[in-house]
Design a protein around this motif. Structure first.
Motif, PDB file in Angstrom:
ATOM      1  N   THR A   7     -19.073  65.539 -54.627  1.00 28.06           N
ATOM      2  CA  THR A   7     -19.329  66.845 -55.244  1.00 28.06           C
ATOM      3  C   THR A   7     -20.791  67.234 -55.061  1.00 28.06           C
ATOM      4  O   THR A   7     -21.105  68.384 -54.727  1.00 28.06           O
ATOM      5  N   ALA A   8     -21.692  66.293 -55.247  1.00 22.97           N
ATOM      6  CA  ALA A   8     -23.126  66.557 -55.073  1.00 22.97           C
ATOM      7  C   ALA A   8     -23.429  66.890 -53.619  1.00 22.97           C
ATOM      8  O   ALA A   8     -24.226  67.801 -53.338  1.00 22.97           O
ATOM      9  N   ARG A   9     -22.801  66.171 -52.698  1.00 22.22           N
ATOM     10  CA  ARG A   9     -22.999  66.467 -51.275  1.00 22.22           C
ATOM     11  C   ARG A   9     -22.522  67.877 -50.941  1.00 22.22           C
ATOM     12  O   ARG A   9     -23.189  68.604 -50.204  1.00 22.22           O
ATOM     13  N   GLU A  10     -21.360  68.242 -51.448  1.00 20.85           N
ATOM     14  CA  GLU A  10     -20.809  69.579 -51.187  1.00 20.85           C
ATOM     15  C   GLU A  10     -21.711  70.656 -51.779  1.00 20.85           C
ATOM     16  O   GLU A  10     -21.970  71.687 -51.153  1.00 20.85           O
ATOM     17  N   GLU A  11     -22.205  70.412 -52.979  1.00 18.66           N
ATOM     18  CA  GLU A  11     -23.112  71.370 -53.610  1.00 18.66           C
ATOM     19  C   GLU A  11     -24.414  71.488 -52.806  1.00 18.66           C
ATOM     20  O   GLU A  11     -24.917  72.594 -52.584  1.00 18.66           O
ATOM     21  N   ALA A  12     -24.924  70.361 -52.338  1.00 14.53           N
ATOM     22  CA  ALA A  12     -26.145  70.371 -51.524  1.00 14.53           C
ATOM     23  C   ALA A  12     -25.890  71.121 -50.218  1.00 14.53           C
ATOM     24  O   ALA A  12     -26.738  71.897 -49.762  1.00 14.53           O
ATOM     25  N   ARG A  13     -24.714  70.922 -49.604  1.00 17.59           N
ATOM     26  CA  ARG A  13     -24.381  71.625 -48.368  1.00 17.59           C
ATOM     27  C   ARG A  13     -24.340  73.131 -48.606  1.00 17.59           C
ATOM     28  O   ARG A  13     -24.878  73.911 -47.810  1.00 17.59           O
ATOM     29  N   ARG A  14     -23.723  73.538 -49.715  1.00 14.80           N
ATOM     30  CA  ARG A  14     -23.672  74.977 -50.042  1.00 14.80           C
ATOM     31  C   ARG A  14     -25.066  75.540 -50.284  1.00 14.80           C
ATOM     32  O   ARG A  14     -25.382  76.647 -49.862  1.00 14.80           O
ATOM     33  N   GLU A  15     -25.911  74.774 -50.966  1.00 12.81           N
ATOM     34  CA  GLU A  15     -27.281  75.231 -51.213  1.00 12.81           C
ATOM     35  C   GLU A  15     -28.072  75.346 -49.915  1.00 12.81           C
ATOM     36  O   GLU A  15     -28.836  76.298 -49.731  1.00 12.81           O
ATOM     37  N   VAL A  16     -27.876  74.397 -49.008  1.00 15.60           N
ATOM     38  CA  VAL A  16     -28.552  74.456 -47.708  1.00 15.60           C
ATOM     39  C   VAL A  16     -28.070  75.682 -46.931  1.00 15.60           C
ATOM     40  O   VAL A  16     -28.874  76.410 -46.332  1.00 15.60           O
ATOM     41  N   GLU A  17     -26.766  75.925 -46.938  1.00 13.63           N
ATOM     42  CA  GLU A  17     -26.222  77.105 -46.252  1.00 13.63           C
ATOM     43  C   GLU A  17     -26.776  78.396 -46.853  1.00 13.63           C
ATOM     44  O   GLU A  17     -27.142  79.316 -46.126  1.00 13.63           O
ATOM     45  N   ALA A  18     -26.856  78.430 -48.186  1.00 14.24           N
ATOM     46  CA  ALA A  18     -27.406  79.616 -48.851  1.00 14.24           C
ATOM     47  C   ALA A  18     -28.882  79.790 -48.494  1.00 14.24           C
ATOM     48  O   ALA A  18     -29.337  80.918 -48.238  1.00 14.24           O
ATOM     49  N   ALA A  19     -29.628  78.702 -48.440  1.00 10.05           N
ATOM     50  CA  ALA A  19     -31.048  78.777 -48.085  1.00 10.05           C
ATOM     51  C   ALA A  19     -31.213  79.233 -46.638  1.00 10.05           C
ATOM     52  O   ALA A  19     -32.094  80.042 -46.332  1.00 10.05           O
ATOM     53  N   GLU A  20     -30.353  78.730 -45.747  1.00  4.23           N
ATOM     54  CA  GLU A  20     -30.418  79.151 -44.345  1.00  4.23           C
ATOM     55  C   GLU A  20     -30.089  80.631 -44.216  1.00  4.23           C
ATOM     56  O   GLU A  20     -30.731  81.354 -43.448  1.00  4.23           O
ATOM     57  N   ALA A  21     -29.080  81.088 -44.960  1.00  7.22           N
ATOM     58  CA  ALA A  21     -28.725  82.507 -44.925  1.00  7.22           C
ATOM     59  C   ALA A  21     -29.869  83.364 -45.456  1.00  7.22           C
ATOM     60  O   ALA A  21     -30.186  84.418 -44.890  1.00  7.22           O
ATOM     61  N   GLU A  22     -30.506  82.919 -46.521  1.00  8.00           N
ATOM     62  CA  GLU A  22     -31.643  83.648 -47.084  1.00  8.00           C
ATOM     63  C   GLU A  22     -32.805  83.667 -46.096  1.00  8.00           C
ATOM     64  O   GLU A  22     -33.462  84.695 -45.911  1.00  8.00           O
ATOM     65  N   ALA A  23     -33.039  82.535 -45.445  1.00  4.87           N
ATOM     66  CA  ALA A  23     -34.114  82.478 -44.449  1.00  4.87           C
ATOM     67  C   ALA A  23     -33.822  83.425 -43.294  1.00  4.87           C
ATOM     68  O   ALA A  23     -34.717  84.122 -42.809  1.00  4.87           O
ATOM     69  N   ALA A  24     -32.571  83.483 -42.850  1.00  3.01           N
ATOM     70  CA  ALA A  24     -32.198  84.391 -41.769  1.00  3.01           C
ATOM     71  C   ALA A  24     -32.386  85.845 -42.207  1.00  3.01           C
ATOM     72  O   ALA A  24     -32.862  86.684 -41.434  1.00  3.01           O
ATOM     73  N   ARG A  25     -32.027  86.148 -43.458  1.00  3.66           N
ATOM     74  CA  ARG A  25     -32.199  87.513 -43.981  1.00  3.66           C
ATOM     75  C   ARG A  25     -33.676  87.878 -44.038  1.00  3.66           C
ATOM     76  O   ARG A  25     -34.089  88.964 -43.612  1.00  3.66           O
ATOM     77  N   VAL A  26     -34.502  86.960 -44.522  1.00  5.52           N
ATOM     78  CA  VAL A  26     -35.943  87.213 -44.617  1.00  5.52           C
ATOM     79  C   VAL A  26     -36.540  87.389 -43.229  1.00  5.52           C
ATOM     80  O   VAL A  26     -37.364  88.286 -43.002  1.00  5.52           O
ATOM     81  N   LEU A  27     -36.109  86.555 -42.282  1.00 10.44           N
ATOM     82  CA  LEU A  27     -36.605  86.664 -40.918  1.00 10.44           C
ATOM     83  C   LEU A  27     -36.215  88.006 -40.299  1.00 10.44           C
ATOM     84  O   LEU A  27     -37.047  88.680 -39.680  1.00 10.44           O
ATOM     85  N   ALA A  28     -34.962  88.407 -40.499  1.00  8.38           N
ATOM     86  CA  ALA A  28     -34.512  89.699 -39.962  1.00  8.38           C
ATOM     87  C   ALA A  28     -35.302  90.847 -40.593  1.00  8.38           C
ATOM     88  O   ALA A  28     -35.695  91.800 -39.910  1.00  8.38           O
TER      89      ALA A  28
END
Length: 105
Positions: A24-45
């Motif tokens: 569960t912690a791994r899955e939550e960490a994966r979702r947080e990483v994906e959300a951070a990557e999406a946010e980084a992509a949005r900020v970069l764009a």
């Protein structure tokens, strides 16, 4: 043996619970990483869009300044031409007057 069997069963049950928590912690960490990557992509764009807008604005300002300088140079050239033309007309008039005085008694 019955006690050791229960202890082993309890340990296995706890291990399974811990494994589930870890997953569960791994899955939550994966979702947080994906959300951070999406946010980084949005900020970069957004940063790229801002940079493009700033470049476009800078180019427009440069073009406007270039046009202003050209217009100013044309105006000065026209004024200079007009002044030169006026001086030339004055000299022609003076020369004609000088010639007439020299020719006519």
């Amino acid at each position: 043996m019955d006690v050791s069997s229960r202890v082993l069963s309890e340990l296995a049950s706890r291990e399974a619970a811990l494994d589930a928590q870890i997953e569960t912690a791994r899955e939550e960490a994966r979702r947080e990483v994906e959300a951070a990557e999406a946010e980084a992509a949005r900020v970069l764009a957004q940063a790229q869009a801002q940079a493009q807008a700033m470049q476009t604005q800078s180019e427009a300002e440069l073009e406007a300044e270039t046009q202003r300088i050209r217009d100013e140079a044309r105006t000065r050239a026209a004024e200079g031409t007009q002044a030169t033309h006026s001086r030339a007309q004055e000299r022609v008039a003076q020369a004609a007057e000088h010639i007439l005085r020299a020719v006519l008694p």
